[in-house]
Design a protein around this motif. Structure first.
Motif, PDB file in Angstrom:
ATOM      1  N   PHE A  33      67.375  92.019 -20.469  1.00 48.57           N
ATOM      2  CA  PHE A  33      65.930  91.968 -20.730  1.00 48.57           C
ATOM      3  C   PHE A  33      65.250  93.099 -19.976  1.00 48.57           C
ATOM      4  O   PHE A  33      65.169  93.079 -18.749  1.00 48.57           O
ATOM      5  CB  PHE A  33      65.336  90.634 -20.261  1.00 48.57           C
ATOM      6  CG  PHE A  33      65.784  89.444 -21.057  1.00 48.57           C
ATOM      7  CD1 PHE A  33      65.093  89.037 -22.191  1.00 48.57           C
ATOM      8  CD2 PHE A  33      66.903  88.719 -20.671  1.00 48.57           C
ATOM      9  CE1 PHE A  33      65.515  87.929 -22.922  1.00 48.57           C
ATOM     10  CE2 PHE A  33      67.328  87.616 -21.389  1.00 48.57           C
ATOM     11  CZ  PHE A  33      66.628  87.223 -22.528  1.00 48.57           C
ATOM     12  N   THR A  35      61.821  94.370 -19.397  1.00 45.83           N
ATOM     13  CA  THR A  35      60.486  93.836 -19.629  1.00 45.83           C
ATOM     14  C   THR A  35      59.422  94.917 -19.500  1.00 45.83           C
ATOM     15  O   THR A  35      59.612  95.958 -18.887  1.00 45.83           O
ATOM     16  CB  THR A  35      60.187  92.695 -18.643  1.00 45.83           C
ATOM     17  OG1 THR A  35      60.399  93.161 -17.306  1.00 45.83           O
ATOM     18  CG2 THR A  35      61.093  91.510 -18.902  1.00 45.83           C
ATOM     19  N   ASP A 172      60.541  94.300 -28.657  1.00 49.11           N
ATOM     20  CA  ASP A 172      60.656  94.428 -27.210  1.00 49.11           C
ATOM     21  C   ASP A 172      60.736  93.056 -26.553  1.00 49.11           C
ATOM     22  O   ASP A 172      60.229  92.059 -27.080  1.00 49.11           O
ATOM     23  CB  ASP A 172      59.472  95.202 -26.651  1.00 49.11           C
ATOM     24  CG  ASP A 172      59.570  96.695 -26.924  1.00 49.11           C
ATOM     25  OD1 ASP A 172      60.707  97.198 -27.044  1.00 49.11           O
ATOM     26  OD2 ASP A 172      58.519  97.355 -27.015  1.00 49.11           O
ATOM     27  N   ALA A 173      61.370  93.011 -25.385  1.00 53.28           N
ATOM     28  CA  ALA A 173      61.567  91.735 -24.702  1.00 53.28           C
ATOM     29  C   ALA A 173      60.256  91.114 -24.240  1.00 53.28           C
ATOM     30  O   ALA A 173      60.140  89.893 -24.168  1.00 53.28           O
ATOM     31  CB  ALA A 173      62.499  91.926 -23.495  1.00 53.28           C
ATOM     32  N   HIS A 175      56.552  91.089 -21.611  1.00 50.58           N
ATOM     33  CA  HIS A 175      56.141  91.189 -20.208  1.00 50.58           C
ATOM     34  C   HIS A 175      57.051  90.353 -19.303  1.00 50.58           C
ATOM     35  O   HIS A 175      57.627  89.353 -19.724  1.00 50.58           O
ATOM     36  CB  HIS A 175      54.711  90.682 -20.037  1.00 50.58           C
ATOM     37  CG  HIS A 175      53.675  91.540 -20.699  1.00 50.58           C
ATOM     38  ND1 HIS A 175      53.197  92.695 -20.136  1.00 50.58           N
ATOM     39  CD2 HIS A 175      53.021  91.391 -21.880  1.00 50.58           C
ATOM     40  CE1 HIS A 175      52.294  93.232 -20.935  1.00 50.58           C
ATOM     41  NE2 HIS A 175      52.150  92.463 -21.998  1.00 50.58           N
ATOM     42  N   GLU A 176      57.140  90.762 -18.051  1.00 46.10           N
ATOM     43  CA  GLU A 176      57.820  89.944 -17.056  1.00 46.10           C
ATOM     44  C   GLU A 176      56.997  88.696 -16.735  1.00 46.10           C
ATOM     45  O   GLU A 176      57.543  87.619 -16.501  1.00 46.10           O
ATOM     46  CB  GLU A 176      58.044  90.760 -15.772  1.00 46.10           C
ATOM     47  CG  GLU A 176      58.883  90.060 -14.715  1.00 46.10           C
ATOM     48  CD  GLU A 176      60.350  89.928 -15.122  1.00 46.10           C
ATOM     49  OE1 GLU A 176      61.013  88.994 -14.634  1.00 46.10           O
ATOM     50  OE2 GLU A 176      60.830  90.752 -15.933  1.00 46.10           O
ATOM     51  N   GLY A 182      55.007  87.152 -22.839  1.00 45.60           N
ATOM     52  CA  GLY A 182      55.980  87.174 -21.760  1.00 45.60           C
ATOM     53  C   GLY A 182      57.395  87.003 -22.280  1.00 45.60           C
ATOM     54  O   GLY A 182      57.623  86.387 -23.330  1.00 45.60           O
ATOM     55  N   HIS A 183      58.391  87.510 -21.548  1.00 47.91           N
ATOM     56  CA  HIS A 183      59.759  87.512 -22.070  1.00 47.91           C
ATOM     57  C   HIS A 183      60.335  86.109 -22.197  1.00 47.91           C
ATOM     58  O   HIS A 183      61.139  85.851 -23.098  1.00 47.91           O
ATOM     59  CB  HIS A 183      60.656  88.398 -21.200  1.00 47.91           C
ATOM     60  CG  HIS A 183      61.080  87.789 -19.905  1.00 47.91           C
ATOM     61  ND1 HIS A 183      60.253  87.672 -18.811  1.00 47.91           N
ATOM     62  CD2 HIS A 183      62.271  87.236 -19.524  1.00 47.91           C
ATOM     63  CE1 HIS A 183      60.906  87.101 -17.820  1.00 47.91           C
ATOM     64  NE2 HIS A 183      62.129  86.815 -18.213  1.00 47.91           N
ATOM     65  N   HIS A 303      66.066  94.861 -25.477  1.00 51.65           N
ATOM     66  CA  HIS A 303      65.105  94.275 -26.408  1.00 51.65           C
ATOM     67  C   HIS A 303      65.733  93.027 -27.020  1.00 51.65           C
ATOM     68  O   HIS A 303      66.846  92.645 -26.671  1.00 51.65           O
ATOM     69  CB  HIS A 303      64.748  95.284 -27.504  1.00 51.65           C
ATOM     70  CG  HIS A 303      65.953  95.795 -28.249  1.00 51.65           C
ATOM     71  ND1 HIS A 303      66.684  96.891 -27.833  1.00 51.65           N
ATOM     72  CD2 HIS A 303      66.583  95.346 -29.368  1.00 51.65           C
ATOM     73  CE1 HIS A 303      67.699  97.108 -28.670  1.00 51.65           C
ATOM     74  NE2 HIS A 303      67.659  96.172 -29.607  1.00 51.65           N
TER      75      HIS A 303
END
Length: 437
Positions: A33, A35, A172-173, A175-176, A182-183, A303
């Motif tokens: 991941f 992020t 995309d994965a 945000h942290e 968020g991921h 991702h």
């Protein structure tokens, strides 16, 4: 599966530096991941290649080889690869927008179709070849090993390798930090939205010209391969930790070597391989290769790669699942709507990880004839239609999604139903013709 083909496929150049268990865990956790704000989008479109005028006749290996030799001379923006059964795959570069992604792949497909037409061939979008039995086109040690490995669970593996095709969307994965983008939320959403995408885009009801009883026979075959090779991890807890455990506890497909066929162990997990060091200690390169031999419905590769969507009929059918997925993941309002829509479905998926639970099976078998899946799909598609202009999508893309919503989703249908209707109602009239075009 094109990502699995690497420079090491023809032979392993070096085996140095055995990886430790702690080192393997750190490596997998660190790369799965990546992020940050969602910025890019990608798509991998797989296609069956059929005879242009007589599609029920199999294409000979010599015809395919000549066609791919001609295609290798064509400059493309996407990466072109060939699957084990001769299916063609175009993998887009990361795009900064949905419009850019659609434009790049559409232009590449136009160029590919022109070359194939000159060879008397055409691209066909279907999750499983409706007419032809699986047959290997590529003869490489990787696919020899994969075939031997998958044969232990029956014929499904050969169908997956040689007769299936998909639309794989890469997002995309996220945000942290927690939140709709968020991921952790996106990882959960990918797995719970997956059955809705399976159902809305199911297009593979036939094998060898006969109905199988499943709208997505492709998804059935993936489930039959088994949880170690084609399953996902538990959704409980931290996604990085869950995926890392899954990777290390998954069976090793093969142990590569410089000369001769690759060894195909039976039941040896990567963790076991590290601990035993036999038949030789695994390296970082072996771990990287192991990751390419796992085919879960959602694969984290920095991702998220959503792999559950059947290939779609029509020249531009692939655009609809790409656009819907992009809208539901990258528009905050649509993502929140999708999260709420699929949350009630989660109880049907509690028994086992995807895709080996009742929800995924119902999606593959019944598609949108399932009332709960249909309700969730309507909400998600409506949210996508509303979100696409906010993502900069043009009227053509938004209109295509709206048309799929009206023609299929609201009516509890999917592309597989069209094919079944035409086969059952017009079999005598269409015999020997391509009913997929």
């Amino acid at each position: 599966m094109s990502d699995a083909r690497s420079a090491s496929e023809g032979g392993c150049t070096e085996y140095r530096g055995a990886v430790t268990e702690a080192g393997a865990e750190a490596l997998v956790s660190g790369i799965c991941f990546k992020t940050g704000p969602p910025r890019t989008l990608g798509v991998e479109t797989e296609w069956l290649v059929h005879e242009l005028r007589t599609p029920r006749l199999p294409v000979t290996p010599e015809r395919l080889e000549a066609a791919y030799a001609a295609l290798r001379a064509v400059p493309l923006g996407s990466a072109l690869t060939v699957e084990p059964g001769g299916q063609l795959e175009l993998s887009s570069p990361p795009a900064a927008s949905l419009t850019e992604c659609v434009s790049t792949v559409s232009a590449d497909l136009d160029a590919v179709r022109a070359v194939l037409a000159g060879q008397g061939l055409c691209l066909v979008g279907a999750g499983h070849d409706p007419w032809h039995t699986p047959g290997r086109f590529l003869r490489e040690r990787r696919y020899d090993a994969l075939e031997q490995c998958l044969d232990r669970n029956g014929p499904a593996g050969r169908h997956m390798m040689c007769a299936s095709a998909s639309v794989q969307v890469c997002v995309d994965a996220g945000h942290e930090e927690p939140g709709p983008l968020g991921h952790v939320r996106r990882w959960w959403l990918a797995h719970q939205l997956g059955p809705v995408l399976v159902a809305a885009f199911a297009s593979s009801p036939l094998v060898a010209g006969r109905p199988t009883g499943w709208r997505s026979t492709r998804q059935l075959h993936w489930a039959q391969i088994g949880p170690g090779r084609a399953g996902g991890p538990s959704l409980d807890g931290d996604p990085r930790a869950a995926w890392t455990r899954h990777v290390l506890d998954a069976p090793v497909m093969c142990v590569r070597r410089e000369d001769g066929p690759w060894q195909v162990p039976d039941g040896l997990t990567f963790r076991d391989w590290i601990r035993s060091g036999l038949p030789r200690p695994p390296t970082r390169e072996d771990l990287d290769y192991h990751l390419t031999t796992l085919f879960p419905p959602v694969r984290p590769r920095g991702h998220l790669e959503l792999r559950m969507i059947d290939a779609q009929p029509g020249d531009d059918g692939w655009i609809v699942p790409l656009a819907v997925t992009a809208a539901l993941f990258d528009d905050p309002e649509a993502s929140e709507t999708a999260y709420r829509a699929v949350k009630p479905l989660a109880e049907r998926a509690l028994t086992r990880p995807a895709p080996h639970n009742a929800l995924w099976a119902d999606a593959a078998r019944s598609a949108l004839a399932d009332p709960e899946l249909r309700e969730a799909a309507v909400i998600c598609f409506e949210a996508a239609v509303a979100a696409l202009p906010r993502l900069g999508a043009g009227d053509e893309v938004t209109g295509a999604v709206a048309a799929h919503l009206d023609h299929y989703v609201r009516r509890g249908r999917c592309p597989a139903d069209d094919l079944l209707d035409r086969v059952r109602g017009e079999e005598a009239r269409v015999h020997g013709k391509d009913i997929l075009t």
